[in-house]
Design an enzyme around this catalytic site. Structure first.
Site, short mmCIF file in Angstrom:
data_model
loop_
_atom_site.label_atom_id
_atom_site.label_comp_id
_atom_site.label_asym_id
_atom_site.label_seq_id
_atom_site.Cartn_x
_atom_site.Cartn_y
_atom_site.Cartn_z
N ARG A 126 20.29 16.34 -7.92
CA ARG A 126 20.50 14.92 -7.63
C ARG A 126 20.98 14.19 -8.88
O ARG A 126 20.58 14.53 -10.00
CB ARG A 126 19.21 14.28 -7.09
CG ARG A 126 18.85 14.77 -5.70
CD ARG A 126 17.73 13.95 -5.08
NE ARG A 126 17.49 14.37 -3.72
CZ ARG A 126 18.13 13.89 -2.66
NH1 ARG A 126 19.02 12.93 -2.82
NH2 ARG A 126 17.86 14.34 -1.45
N ARG A 174 0.61 -10.98 5.40
CA ARG A 174 2.00 -11.44 5.46
C ARG A 174 2.72 -10.99 6.74
O ARG A 174 3.92 -11.19 6.88
CB ARG A 174 2.76 -10.96 4.21
CG ARG A 174 2.19 -11.56 2.93
CD ARG A 174 2.80 -10.99 1.67
NE ARG A 174 4.21 -11.32 1.55
CZ ARG A 174 4.97 -10.95 0.51
NH1 ARG A 174 4.42 -10.25 -0.49
NH2 ARG A 174 6.25 -11.28 0.46
N PRO A 223 0.83 -1.20 0.00
CA PRO A 223 0.00 0.00 0.00
C PRO A 223 0.87 1.26 0.00
O PRO A 223 1.77 1.41 0.82
CB PRO A 223 -0.79 -0.13 1.31
CG PRO A 223 -0.85 -1.60 1.56
CD PRO A 223 0.47 -2.12 1.09
N GLU A 224 0.59 2.13 -0.97
CA GLU A 224 1.35 3.37 -1.09
C GLU A 224 0.45 4.54 -0.69
O GLU A 224 -0.64 4.34 -0.15
CB GLU A 224 1.88 3.50 -2.52
CG GLU A 224 2.83 2.36 -2.90
CD GLU A 224 3.40 2.46 -4.30
OE1 GLU A 224 3.43 3.58 -4.87
OE2 GLU A 224 3.82 1.42 -4.84
N LYS A 235 3.36 6.49 3.72
CA LYS A 235 2.68 5.20 3.82
C LYS A 235 2.20 4.89 5.24
O LYS A 235 1.75 3.77 5.50
CB LYS A 235 3.62 4.09 3.34
CG LYS A 235 4.10 4.26 1.90
CD LYS A 235 5.11 3.18 1.53
CE LYS A 235 5.69 3.40 0.15
NZ LYS A 235 6.69 2.37 -0.22
N ARG A 262 14.42 -3.80 -7.72
CA ARG A 262 12.97 -3.82 -7.74
C ARG A 262 12.49 -3.97 -9.18
O ARG A 262 12.99 -3.32 -10.10
CB ARG A 262 12.40 -2.53 -7.15
CG ARG A 262 12.83 -2.22 -5.73
CD ARG A 262 12.20 -3.14 -4.73
NE ARG A 262 10.75 -2.99 -4.71
CZ ARG A 262 10.10 -2.02 -4.05
NH1 ARG A 262 10.78 -1.10 -3.37
NH2 ARG A 262 8.78 -1.98 -4.06
#
Length: 264
Positions: A153, A112, A2-3, A59, A252
Site C-alpha cells: 500500500r 448526538r 467509540p472504537e 465498531k 481528521r
C-alpha cells in the site's frame, strides 16, 4: 467515537447484564436511529425475544436473538449502554430502551443521535454490505494477515488504520496511540516500513488494543506512558515531556509528540 476497545467493553457489559432476559417492549424515542425499520415494526420483531449471545466486528456490536436473527448496535460519536432498574435512573439521551420481563431496562444512550440500531438476518451479510475489513483483534487474524493487508500500500499508516474497509475497529484515537507507542510520525508511509517494522507495528497494535480493553477503555486507567489521557495540543508528552501537537490528516485532527515521533 467509540472504537474497537470501547465496543468490546460494551459487548462484555451486555453479556453480563441483559443476556437471557425476555424483552417485553422496546421504546424508541428517535426514529432516525433505526436502519430499515419503523419504531413499531422494530418493536414487534423484538417483542418476547431474548438476546442469547454476542459478537463484535470492529465498531459494531451484535446480539443474537433466540429466533436466529441479530440486533446490531453502532454507537456513533459518544454512545454507550446502560442497564438499570428504576426509570428514574434512566440516563439523559436514552433514545432506545429495551424493557425486560424482570423489571430491568437496557438503555441505548446516544447523545448526538449519530449511532443506529438494526434488525439483521445475518452478521456476515451485514459486514459484506458495509464493506468492512477484518477485525484485527479477532483470534483468526494474525501477523501474516496484517502484513498481507498493508504490504504494497502507498498511503500513510494512520489513514490505512482508520480505513474501515482495510481493517475494522481502529479510529482516530487509537491510531494515534499505536503510532505513539511505535514512535512513528503520523505521516509515515507504509512503503517506508520494512517487513520487520510492520511485524513490530502489529505487535504494538495488539498490545494497545488488549491493554485498553483490560482497562475497560477508561483513559484514567491507562498506563502512565500513554498519549490518550493527554491527547490535546500543548499537553506534556508522557514519555519525554515535550509538547503534544495537533496534526490534520485526511481532514481528521490527530495528536502526536514531534520529539518522540520524528518524521523520516
Amino acid at each position: 467515537m467509540p472504537e474497537l476497545p470501547d465496543v468490546e467493553v460494551f459487548r462484555r457489559y451486555l453479556e453480563a447484564t441483559a443476556l437471557g432476559k425476555q424483552i417485553e417492549h422496546v421504546h424508541i424515542d428517535a426514529e432516525r436511529i433505526l436502519e430499515g425499520d419503523t419504531p413499531q415494526s422494530f418493536g414487534r420483531k423484538l417483542a418476547d425475544r431474548q438476546m442469547d449471545r454476542t459478537e463484535r466486528h470492529g465498531k459494531y456490536l451484535f446480539a443474537h436473538l433466540d429466533d436466529g436473527r441479530w440486533l446490531s448496535f453502532h454507537f456513533g460519536m459518544t454512545g454507550h449502554l446502560d442497564y438499570y432498574k428504576d426509570l428514574a435512573d434512566e440516563p439523559d439521551y436514552t433514545y432506545a430502551r429495551f424493557d425486560f420481563a424482570n423489571g430491568y431496562h437496557l438503555g441505548y444512550v446516544i447523545p448526538r443521535k449519530l449511532g443506529n440500531l438494526r434488525h439483521l438476518e445475518s452478521v456476515e451479510s451485514f459486514i459484506e454490505q458495509k464493506e468492512l475489513g477484518p477485525d484485527p483483534f479477532k483470534d483468526d487474524f494474525g501477523e501474516e494477515d496484517f502484513l498481507d493487508l498493508l504490504e504494497g500500500r502507498r498511503g500513510m499508516v494512520k489513514t490505512s488504520f482508520m480505513n474501515q474497509s482495510i481493517m475494522a475497529g481502529i479510529g482516530n484515537v487509537y491510531s494515534d496511540e499505536i503510532l505513539f507507542q511505535q514512535r512513528l510520525h503520523p505521516r509515515t508511509k507504509i512503503k517506508a516500513l520494512s517487513s520487520q517494522e510492520l511485524r513490530q507495528l502489529f505487535g504494538t497494535l495488539c498490545e494497545v488494543l488488549g491493554t485498553a480493553i483490560q482497562a475497560e477503555a477508561d483513559p484514567q486507567r491507562f498506563p502512565d506512558d500513554w498519549l490518550i489521557p493527554v491527547r490535546s495540543e500543548g499537553e506534556p508528552c508522557p514519555r519525554c515531556g515535550g509538547e503534544v501537537e495537533r496534526i490534520v490528516i485526511s481532514g481528521r485532527g490527530g495528536y502526536f509528540c514531534p520529539s518522540c515521533q520524528k518524521k523520516n
